[in-house]
Design a protein around this motif. Structure first.
Motif, PDB file in Angstrom:
ATOM      1  N   ARG A 151      38.240  32.111  30.333  1.00  0.00           N
ATOM      2  CA  ARG A 151      38.830  33.421  30.028  1.00  0.00           C
ATOM      3  C   ARG A 151      39.705  33.886  31.194  1.00  0.00           C
ATOM      4  NH1 ARG A 151      36.629  34.949  25.338  1.00  0.00           N
ATOM      5  NH2 ARG A 151      34.558  34.156  24.831  1.00  0.00           N
ATOM      6  N   PHE A 152      40.768  34.588  30.862  1.00  0.00           N
ATOM      7  CA  PHE A 152      41.741  35.023  31.868  1.00  0.00           C
ATOM      8  C   PHE A 152      41.052  35.707  33.050  1.00  0.00           C
ATOM      9  CE2 PHE A 152      44.767  37.671  33.952  1.00  0.00           C
ATOM     10  CZ  PHE A 152      45.958  36.955  33.911  1.00  0.00           C
ATOM     11  N   TRP A 153      40.228  36.712  32.764  1.00  0.00           N
ATOM     12  CA  TRP A 153      39.606  37.482  33.836  1.00  0.00           C
ATOM     13  C   TRP A 153      38.735  36.598  34.720  1.00  0.00           C
ATOM     14  CZ3 TRP A 153      34.481  37.964  34.998  1.00  0.00           C
ATOM     15  CH2 TRP A 153      33.574  37.526  34.023  1.00  0.00           C
ATOM     16  N   TYR A 154      38.032  35.641  34.101  1.00  0.00           N
ATOM     17  CA  TYR A 154      37.120  34.795  34.876  1.00  0.00           C
ATOM     18  C   TYR A 154      37.893  33.856  35.808  1.00  0.00           C
ATOM     19  CZ  TYR A 154      33.868  31.409  36.476  1.00  0.00           C
ATOM     20  OH  TYR A 154      33.151  30.593  37.320  1.00  0.00           O
ATOM     21  N   ILE A 155      38.991  33.285  35.325  1.00  0.00           N
ATOM     22  CA  ILE A 155      39.787  32.390  36.174  1.00  0.00           C
ATOM     23  C   ILE A 155      40.311  33.166  37.387  1.00  0.00           C
ATOM     24  CG2 ILE A 155      41.877  30.952  36.291  1.00  0.00           C
ATOM     25  CD1 ILE A 155      39.496  29.710  34.712  1.00  0.00           C
ATOM     26  N   ALA A 156      40.778  34.392  37.147  1.00  0.00           N
ATOM     27  CA  ALA A 156      41.267  35.221  38.258  1.00  0.00           C
ATOM     28  C   ALA A 156      40.124  35.524  39.231  1.00  0.00           C
ATOM     29  CB  ALA A 156      41.880  36.507  37.724  1.00  0.00           C
ATOM     30  N   TYR A 157      38.968  35.888  38.703  1.00  0.00           N
ATOM     31  CA  TYR A 157      37.818  36.178  39.560  1.00  0.00           C
ATOM     32  C   TYR A 157      37.409  34.941  40.361  1.00  0.00           C
ATOM     33  CZ  TYR A 157      32.975  36.375  40.917  1.00  0.00           C
ATOM     34  OH  TYR A 157      31.822  36.254  41.645  1.00  0.00           O
ATOM     35  N   HIS A 158      37.265  33.808  39.691  1.00  0.00           N
ATOM     36  CA  HIS A 158      36.876  32.555  40.348  1.00  0.00           C
ATOM     37  C   HIS A 158      37.816  32.256  41.517  1.00  0.00           C
ATOM     38  CE1 HIS A 158      36.328  28.176  40.812  1.00  0.00           C
ATOM     39  NE2 HIS A 158      37.642  28.127  40.729  1.00  0.00           N
ATOM     40  N   CYS A 159      39.098  32.405  41.273  1.00  0.00           N
ATOM     41  CA  CYS A 159      40.092  32.114  42.292  1.00  0.00           C
ATOM     42  C   CYS A 159      39.954  33.060  43.495  1.00  0.00           C
ATOM     43  CB  CYS A 159      41.481  32.212  41.675  1.00  0.00           C
ATOM     44  SG  CYS A 159      42.774  31.649  42.764  1.00  0.00           S
ATOM     45  N   LEU A 160      39.785  34.337  43.227  1.00  0.00           N
ATOM     46  CA  LEU A 160      39.639  35.317  44.315  1.00  0.00           C
ATOM     47  C   LEU A 160      38.339  35.097  45.087  1.00  0.00           C
ATOM     48  CD1 LEU A 160      41.032  38.392  42.416  1.00  0.00           C
ATOM     49  CD2 LEU A 160      42.037  37.341  44.474  1.00  0.00           C
ATOM     50  N   PHE A 161      37.264  34.773  44.386  1.00  0.00           N
ATOM     51  CA  PHE A 161      35.989  34.508  45.049  1.00  0.00           C
ATOM     52  C   PHE A 161      36.143  33.368  46.059  1.00  0.00           C
ATOM     53  CE2 PHE A 161      32.070  32.193  45.588  1.00  0.00           C
ATOM     54  CZ  PHE A 161      31.124  33.187  45.803  1.00  0.00           C
ATOM     55  N   PHE A 162      36.756  32.266  45.619  1.00  0.00           N
ATOM     56  CA  PHE A 162      36.897  31.127  46.527  1.00  0.00           C
ATOM     57  C   PHE A 162      37.957  31.378  47.597  1.00  0.00           C
ATOM     58  CE2 PHE A 162      34.176  29.084  43.482  1.00  0.00           C
ATOM     59  CZ  PHE A 162      33.346  28.342  44.324  1.00  0.00           C
ATOM     60  N   ALA A 163      38.970  32.179  47.303  1.00  0.00           N
ATOM     61  CA  ALA A 163      39.923  32.561  48.356  1.00  0.00           C
ATOM     62  C   ALA A 163      39.179  33.293  49.466  1.00  0.00           C
ATOM     63  CB  ALA A 163      41.026  33.446  47.773  1.00  0.00           C
ATOM     64  N   ASP A 164      38.319  34.208  49.089  1.00  0.00           N
ATOM     65  CA  ASP A 164      37.504  34.973  50.028  1.00  0.00           C
ATOM     66  C   ASP A 164      36.580  34.043  50.823  1.00  0.00           C
ATOM     67  OD1 ASP A 164      36.010  37.014  51.290  1.00  0.00           O
ATOM     68  OD2 ASP A 164      35.031  37.665  49.429  1.00  0.00           O
ATOM     69  N   LEU A 165      35.867  33.183  50.113  1.00  0.00           N
ATOM     70  CA  LEU A 165      34.940  32.251  50.770  1.00  0.00           C
ATOM     71  C   LEU A 165      35.666  31.346  51.751  1.00  0.00           C
ATOM     72  CD1 LEU A 165      32.214  30.800  51.147  1.00  0.00           C
ATOM     73  CD2 LEU A 165      32.798  29.428  49.118  1.00  0.00           C
ATOM     74  N   TYR A 166      36.759  30.739  51.321  1.00  0.00           N
ATOM     75  CA  TYR A 166      37.459  29.785  52.189  1.00  0.00           C
ATOM     76  C   TYR A 166      38.127  30.463  53.375  1.00  0.00           C
ATOM     77  CZ  TYR A 166      36.562  26.304  48.553  1.00  0.00           C
ATOM     78  OH  TYR A 166      35.962  25.456  47.659  1.00  0.00           O
ATOM     79  N   GLN A 209      40.345  44.828  35.387  1.00  0.00           N
ATOM     80  CA  GLN A 209      41.603  44.546  36.061  1.00  0.00           C
ATOM     81  C   GLN A 209      41.643  45.266  37.416  1.00  0.00           C
ATOM     82  OE1 GLN A 209      45.185  46.115  34.163  1.00  0.00           O
ATOM     83  NE2 GLN A 209      46.128  44.099  34.418  1.00  0.00           N
ATOM     84  N   ALA A 210      41.227  46.516  37.446  1.00  0.00           N
ATOM     85  CA  ALA A 210      41.232  47.283  38.695  1.00  0.00           C
ATOM     86  C   ALA A 210      40.321  46.634  39.752  1.00  0.00           C
ATOM     87  CB  ALA A 210      40.803  48.723  38.438  1.00  0.00           C
ATOM     88  N   GLU A 211      39.156  46.159  39.328  1.00  0.00           N
ATOM     89  CA  GLU A 211      38.241  45.504  40.282  1.00  0.00           C
ATOM     90  C   GLU A 211      38.861  44.235  40.862  1.00  0.00           C
ATOM     91  OE1 GLU A 211      33.806  46.763  38.710  1.00  0.00           O
ATOM     92  OE2 GLU A 211      34.920  45.247  37.561  1.00  0.00           O
ATOM     93  N   LEU A 212      39.535  43.457  40.024  1.00  0.00           N
ATOM     94  CA  LEU A 212      40.129  42.224  40.525  1.00  0.00           C
ATOM     95  C   LEU A 212      41.379  42.504  41.362  1.00  0.00           C
ATOM     96  CD1 LEU A 212      39.528  39.647  37.671  1.00  0.00           C
ATOM     97  CD2 LEU A 212      38.133  40.194  39.671  1.00  0.00           C
ATOM     98  N   LEU A 213      42.104  43.564  41.052  1.00  0.00           N
ATOM     99  CA  LEU A 213      43.226  43.947  41.907  1.00  0.00           C
ATOM    100  C   LEU A 213      42.718  44.410  43.275  1.00  0.00           C
ATOM    101  CD1 LEU A 213      45.529  45.734  39.312  1.00  0.00           C
ATOM    102  CD2 LEU A 213      45.947  43.528  40.455  1.00  0.00           C
ATOM    103  N   ASP A 214      41.604  45.127  43.285  1.00  0.00           N
ATOM    104  CA  ASP A 214      40.985  45.515  44.563  1.00  0.00           C
ATOM    105  C   ASP A 214      40.539  44.282  45.344  1.00  0.00           C
ATOM    106  OD1 ASP A 214      41.375  48.216  44.080  1.00  0.00           O
ATOM    107  OD2 ASP A 214      39.282  48.594  43.486  1.00  0.00           O
ATOM    108  N   TYR A 215      39.993  43.287  44.627  1.00  0.00           N
ATOM    109  CA  TYR A 215      39.546  42.057  45.293  1.00  0.00           C
ATOM    110  C   TYR A 215      40.742  41.301  45.874  1.00  0.00           C
ATOM    111  CZ  TYR A 215      35.989  38.394  46.116  1.00  0.00           C
ATOM    112  OH  TYR A 215      35.110  37.497  46.673  1.00  0.00           O
ATOM    113  N   ALA A 216      41.852  41.288  45.155  1.00  0.00           N
ATOM    114  CA  ALA A 216      43.068  40.646  45.679  1.00  0.00           C
ATOM    115  C   ALA A 216      43.522  41.347  46.956  1.00  0.00           C
ATOM    116  CB  ALA A 216      44.175  40.657  44.625  1.00  0.00           C
ATOM    117  N   ASP A 217      43.474  42.669  46.965  1.00  0.00           N
ATOM    118  CA  ASP A 217      43.836  43.434  48.156  1.00  0.00           C
ATOM    119  C   ASP A 217      42.874  43.128  49.302  1.00  0.00           C
ATOM    120  OD1 ASP A 217      45.571  45.423  49.383  1.00  0.00           O
ATOM    121  OD2 ASP A 217      43.825  46.754  49.326  1.00  0.00           O
TER     122      ASP A 217
END
Length: 168
Positions: free
Chosen positions: A49-64, A96-104
């Motif tokens: 799902r769109f939201w999950y792929i975005a979340y997964h990507c941000l989670f691992f960006a944060d971790l790495y 969407q707002a939560e994932l935009l905050d995570y991107a920030d």
């Protein structure tokens, strides 16, 4: 190439990768937020799902960007469930707002990492159960991962909604 040039270039490109992912999240119409992007007989559609792929990507960006599992914790409302090797979806759909905050959050973390980065840290070994490499290589691998999923999200938006993002 000098270390300074490599660090500055990598910083700019990693920030640009995060910005392109963020643009896809921002551009996603509500009707596509929970839509599976592909079918895979070996994987639940929930993991595409769109939201999950975005979340997964941000989670691992944060971790790495952290460089290690030791002491890593994503910001609330996110948890460490994404590390479950058997695949575990978050307890709810993130907005969407939560994932935009995570991107920030990830962009700010990226800026902090590069502001403090030194030669020793670039050579530091980063070990995860699924890979091991230097921190310098992990930064590049992180950028590739963000670009991979950012491209998937943007292609999906283009195909499904005619939404096209600009080059960052």
């Amino acid at each position: 190439m000098t270390k300074k040039l490599w660090v500055e270039s990598t910083h700019r490109q990693l920030r640009a990768s995060i910005a392109m992912l963020e643009a896809a999240v921002r551009s996603c119409p509500p009707a596509l937020w929970q839509t599976p992007m592909w079918q895979d007989a070996q994987m639940s559609a929930d993991f595409s799902r769109f939201w999950y792929i975005a979340y997964h990507c941000l989670f691992f960006a944060d971790l790495y960007l952290s460089g290690s599992l030791e002491g890593f914790a994503p910001p609330p409302p996110f948890t460490l469930d994404e590390l479950n090797p058997h695949g575990k979806l978050p307890p709810r759909v993130f907005t969407q707002a939560e994932l935009l905050d995570y991107a920030d959050f990830c962009r700010n973390k990226c800026d902090g990492v590069f502001a403090r980065l030194d030669e020793a840290q670039l050579h530091q070994s980063c070990s995860f159960p699924w890979m091991e490499m230097s921190y310098a290589e992990l930064l590049l691998d992180n950028m590739r991962h963000i670009q991979e999923h950012g491209a998937q999200l943007n292609m999906f938006l283009g195909q499904q909604a005619g939404v096209h993002s600009s080059w960052e």
